[in-house]
Design an enzyme around this catalytic site. Structure first.
Site, short mmCIF file in Angstrom:
data_model
loop_
_atom_site.label_atom_id
_atom_site.label_comp_id
_atom_site.label_asym_id
_atom_site.label_seq_id
_atom_site.Cartn_x
_atom_site.Cartn_y
_atom_site.Cartn_z
N ASP A 1 33.06 -13.48 18.67
CA ASP A 1 32.91 -12.39 17.42
C ASP A 1 32.70 -11.19 17.65
O ASP A 1 32.43 -10.74 18.82
CB ASP A 1 31.67 -12.99 16.71
CG ASP A 1 31.37 -12.26 15.27
OD1 ASP A 1 31.39 -12.92 14.30
OD2 ASP A 1 31.12 -10.87 15.34
N GLU B 1 36.66 -12.25 11.25
CA GLU B 1 36.71 -11.47 13.01
C GLU B 1 36.10 -12.38 13.80
O GLU B 1 35.76 -12.00 14.90
CB GLU B 1 36.25 -10.14 12.72
CG GLU B 1 34.85 -9.93 11.79
CD GLU B 1 33.63 -10.10 12.81
OE1 GLU B 1 33.03 -11.51 12.39
OE2 GLU B 1 33.11 -9.54 13.46
#
Ligand code: GH3
Ligand code: MG
Ligand code: MG
Ligand code: MG
Length: 336
Positions: free
Chosen positions: A210, A254
Site C-alpha cells: 500500500d 493504491e
C-alpha cells in the site's frame, strides 16, 4: 466434393465473366500462326505467342495465362523440362498446361501427365476441339482461384475472431491503468494456487503493498500525477516477480498484491523488502509524505499452508493485518 469445397462454395464463374488468356510456347512461328487463326472469332480468348523457350517462364509470369499450350520438342530445352519449371513456380504452379506435340507415343503422353500436364493434344488439333479444351481448362483454373480466395477470406475472418476473443479474455483479466492482473484474475489465481498448495502441503504466500500517504500525494500533485506513480510502482512490483509462478496484481485503488508460491515466511519477507527498497530507490518525489520526501510503500505479508477448513481469503486477510501493523509501525516497512 472435398472438405474445402464443402466449407466454401462460392458461385461458379459464369462463362462471360472472365477473360481467357492462352500462352503458346512453341519454337515454330508457323504453329503460332495456325493457333492464332484457330482462335479467331473467340472474343473472350486472348492469345500470346512466345517462340523462345528460354523466355517461357518470365513471359508466362508476365502474361498470367489461364492456360498454357506447350510444345515438346524445341532447340535447347524440352517442353517437359519447362513443365517441371512451371510446376515449381509459385505463380504458375496451378496454371493448366496442354501439351501440344507431334508424337502420339503413349510413353511420352504418360510422362507429360506424370510431370503435371493437364491435357495432351496432337498437332495440329481441330480448332473446335482446341477451343473447347481451352475453355474447359481455363474455367476450372479460374474457379479454383475463386475458391482459394474465398477460403483465404474465411480463414482470415476466423483468425480475426480468435484474436478478438483472446483480446477480450485478456481485458477481463488485466487492470486498465497499470497492465497488471486485476482483482478478478487474482481471485481465480489464488483459488487455483490455494488448491495446488493444499495438495502438495506447501505454503502459499501473499504480500499486500500500500502506498504511504497517497491521499496527500493526490491532493498535492493531482490525480493524474498519482496515476503515473501507480503505473511506475506497478512496473517495479512486476519486475520483482521473477519466478513464473509469482503473480503481481492490482488489488484495488493504491493497493497491490503479490502471490508467491511456494514461499517460506523468510522468503516472503525478503521479497517484500526487495519491493520496498526498489520503490525507495526509484526516488519518486513526494513532498507531503509523513515518512520521507519520496514515495514509499508499506508491505504486509503472510504465509499459510492451506488446510481442509480454510480458504484463500484467510491468507489475504492475514497479509492485510500485517500491512496494518506496518502502517501503525511508521510506514515504509515490511511486516510478515
Ligand atoms: P496510508 O499511508 O495510511 O495508506 O495513507 P493513504 O493516504 O495512502 O491512505 P488512504 O486510504 O486514506 O488513501 C488512499 C488514496 O489513494 C485515496 C485515493 O484518492 C487514492 N487512490 C485510490 N485509487 C487511485 C487511483 O486509481 N489513482 C489515483 N491517483 N489515486 C488513487
Ligand atoms: Mg517444336
Ligand atoms: Mg489504501
Ligand atoms: Mg495508502
Amino acid at each position: 466434393m472435398t472438405a474445402r469445397e464443402d466449407a466454401v462454395s462460392p458461385p461458379t464463374i459464369a462463362r462471360d465473366d472472365y477473360k481467357i488468356m492462352v500462352l503458346l510456347v512453341d519454337d515454330q512461328p508457323i504453329i503460332g500462326e495456325a493457333i492464332r487463326r484457330a482462335l479467331i472469332g473467340q472474343p473472350d480468348i486472348h492469345f500470346h505467342f512466345n517462340p523462345d523457350p528460354f523466355e517461357a517462364l518470365s513471359v508466362a509470369e508476365q502474361v498470367k495465362p489461364t492456360v498454357i499450350l506447350q510444345d515438346l520438342v524445341m532447340p535447347g530445352v524440352t517442353g517437359l523440362a519447362l513443365l517441371t519449371q512451371y510446376r515449381s513456380s509459385p505463380t504458375l504452379k496451378g496454371v493448366p498446361v496442354i501439351v501440344l506435340s507431334t508424337t502420339e507415343e503413349p510413353a511420352v503422353k504418360s510422362e507429360a501427365f506424370s510431370l503435371g500436364a493437364n491435357d495432351y493434344l496432337v498437332k495440329l488439333p481441330d480448332s473446335i476441339e482446341l477451343v473447347a479444351r481451352i475453355r474447359h481448362h481455363s474455367r476450372a483454373y479460374l474457379n479454383q482461384i475463386q475458391r482459394d480466395e474465398a477460403y483465404r477470406a474465411l480463414h482470415e475472418s476466423q483468425r480475426q475472431l480468435v484474436e478478438k476473443n483472446l483480446e477480450l479474455e485478456r481485458l477481463t483479466h488485466v487492470d486498465g491503468l497499470t497492465g497488471l492482473s486485476n482483482r478478478r484474475y487474482l481471485d481465480e489465481f489464488m483459488e487455483i494456487q490455494w488448491r495446488r498448495s493444499r495438495r502438495k502441503g506447501e505454503p502459499l504466500s501473499v504480500l499486500m503493498i500500500d502506498v504511504d500517504d497517497f491521499k496527500r500525494y493526490n491532493d498535492h500533485y493531482g490525480h493524474l500525477a498519482g496515476d503515473e506513480v501507480l503505473k511506475k510502482l506497478a512496473n517495479i512490483i512486476q519486475d520483482s516477480c521473477r519466478r513464473p509462478t509469482d503473480l503481481a496484481a492490482r488489488f484495488g485503488g493504491e493497493e497491490f498484491a503479490v502471490v508467491l508460491s511456494p514461499s517460506s515466511p523468510d522468503e516472503t519477507r525478503v521479497m517484500g523488502e526487495k519491493i520496498r527498497a526498489e520503490v525507495e530507490r526509484a526516488a519518486l518525489p513526494h513532498r507531503e509524505s509523513s515518512v520521507a520526501t519520496i514515495v514509499t510503500v508499506s508491505v504486509g505479508g503472510a504465509s499459510q499452508i492451506p488446510t481442509a477448513d480454510s480458504s484463500f481469503p484467510s491468507v489475504i486477510q492475514a497479509a492485510d493485518e500485517s500491512l496494518y501493523d506496518a502502517k501503525r509501525g511508521g510506514r515504509n516497512r515490511v511486516i510478515v
